[in-house]
Design a protein around this motif. Structure first.
Motif, PDB file in Angstrom:
ATOM      1  N   THR A  13     -26.854 -40.089  -8.101  1.00 58.88           N
ATOM      2  CA  THR A  13     -25.734 -40.602  -8.871  1.00 58.88           C
ATOM      3  C   THR A  13     -26.177 -41.846  -9.609  1.00 58.88           C
ATOM      4  O   THR A  13     -27.045 -42.583  -9.160  1.00 58.88           O
ATOM      5  N   PHE A  14     -25.581 -42.086 -10.754  1.00 61.33           N
ATOM      6  CA  PHE A  14     -25.924 -43.261 -11.544  1.00 61.33           C
ATOM      7  C   PHE A  14     -24.930 -44.348 -11.255  1.00 61.33           C
ATOM      8  O   PHE A  14     -23.748 -44.095 -11.256  1.00 61.33           O
ATOM      9  N   PRO A  15     -25.313 -45.540 -11.105  1.00 64.67           N
ATOM     10  CA  PRO A  15     -26.653 -46.015 -10.783  1.00 64.67           C
ATOM     11  C   PRO A  15     -26.865 -45.938  -9.281  1.00 64.67           C
ATOM     12  O   PRO A  15     -25.964 -46.211  -8.517  1.00 64.67           O
ATOM     13  N   SER A  16     -28.054 -45.569  -8.873  1.00 69.52           N
ATOM     14  CA  SER A  16     -28.292 -45.282  -7.465  1.00 69.52           C
ATOM     15  C   SER A  16     -28.392 -46.532  -6.590  1.00 69.52           C
ATOM     16  O   SER A  16     -27.915 -46.531  -5.475  1.00 69.52           O
ATOM     17  N   PRO A  21     -21.847 -53.676 -10.733  1.00 69.61           N
ATOM     18  CA  PRO A  21     -20.825 -52.618 -10.659  1.00 69.61           C
ATOM     19  C   PRO A  21     -20.719 -51.782 -11.937  1.00 69.61           C
ATOM     20  O   PRO A  21     -19.667 -51.714 -12.569  1.00 69.61           O
ATOM     21  N   TYR A  22     -21.814 -51.131 -12.318  1.00 69.59           N
ATOM     22  CA  TYR A  22     -21.811 -50.335 -13.535  1.00 69.59           C
ATOM     23  C   TYR A  22     -20.735 -49.250 -13.517  1.00 69.59           C
ATOM     24  O   TYR A  22     -20.105 -48.978 -14.538  1.00 69.59           O
ATOM     25  N   ASP A  23     -20.525 -48.623 -12.355  1.00 66.65           N
ATOM     26  CA  ASP A  23     -19.542 -47.549 -12.286  1.00 66.65           C
ATOM     27  C   ASP A  23     -18.141 -48.067 -12.618  1.00 66.65           C
ATOM     28  O   ASP A  23     -17.384 -47.415 -13.325  1.00 66.65           O
ATOM     29  N   ASP A  28     -13.743 -48.699 -16.614  1.00 67.92           N
ATOM     30  CA  ASP A  28     -12.892 -49.552 -17.452  1.00 67.92           C
ATOM     31  C   ASP A  28     -13.100 -49.254 -18.936  1.00 67.92           C
ATOM     32  O   ASP A  28     -12.139 -49.226 -19.710  1.00 67.92           O
ATOM     33  N   ALA A  29     -14.344 -49.038 -19.336  1.00 62.94           N
ATOM     34  CA  ALA A  29     -14.628 -48.745 -20.744  1.00 62.94           C
ATOM     35  C   ALA A  29     -14.004 -47.417 -21.164  1.00 62.94           C
ATOM     36  O   ALA A  29     -13.389 -47.318 -22.234  1.00 62.94           O
ATOM     37  N   TYR A  30     -14.128 -46.396 -20.325  1.00 64.17           N
ATOM     38  CA  TYR A  30     -13.538 -45.100 -20.653  1.00 64.17           C
ATOM     39  C   TYR A  30     -12.014 -45.168 -20.652  1.00 64.17           C
ATOM     40  O   TYR A  30     -11.355 -44.543 -21.472  1.00 64.17           O
TER      41      TYR A  30
END
Length: 158
Positions: A13-16, A21-23, A28-30
């Motif tokens: 899974t990204f980021p592993s 907190p990229y996820d 939030d961006a989406y």
């Protein structure tokens, strides 16, 4: 020099292993993309064949829907914004989307916290986004940690 090659095996899974907190940032961006689409439609109306499916958790704190709909959809509901809806509003400050829809000939205003939304789609262009339901903003902001638990017991050092 930075290595631009992807060394993941494809099943991670990204980021592993990120400490950032990229996820959450991506979510939030989406959600921002979805809100921009809803704001655009609230001002300009739907163009061409565009229409939206909006899926949300009916049992999420702050969801305001008629009790008969909550009884019929106790956990999740999908609404379609296409021909007959009114008063579509996005309130980013309050973190809500509201819209008027007719169910069985009875008009209702639905108020949906943005964090309760789990899916957004525009089937006319085969575009869809899936979200994890987030913590209610009020709950996330109201968590207070007492520093007493971290203070040393006994007399303070001189």
């Amino acid at each position: 020099m930075a290595d631009d090659h992807d060394h993941t095996s494809g099943d991670e899974t990204f980021p592993s292993t990120s400490l950032l907190p990229y996820d959450h940032w991506l979510d939030d961006a989406y959600r921002g993309v979805m809100l921009s689409a809803l704001e655009h439609v609230s001002r300009e109306g739907l163009a061409g064949e565009h229409h939206f499916y909006l899926t949300f958790l009916t049992d999420f704190p702050g969801v305001d829907i008629p009790s008969r709909l909550r009884a019929q959809y106790p956990h999740e509901m999908t609404i379609v914004l296409q021909h007959q809806f009114w008063d579509l509003k996005v309130d980013r400050a309050a973190g809500t989307v509201s819209v008027g829809l007719s169910f069985g000939g009875v008009g209702s205003i639905l108020v949906i916290p943005v964090r309760a939304i789990t899916g957004f789609a525009d089937p006319s262009i085969r575009f869809s986004l899936q979200f994890e339901a987030g913590e209610p903003e009020e709950d996330a902001a109201s968590q207070v940690v007492s520093l007493d638990a971290f203070r040393r017991k006994g007399p303070s050092p001189a």
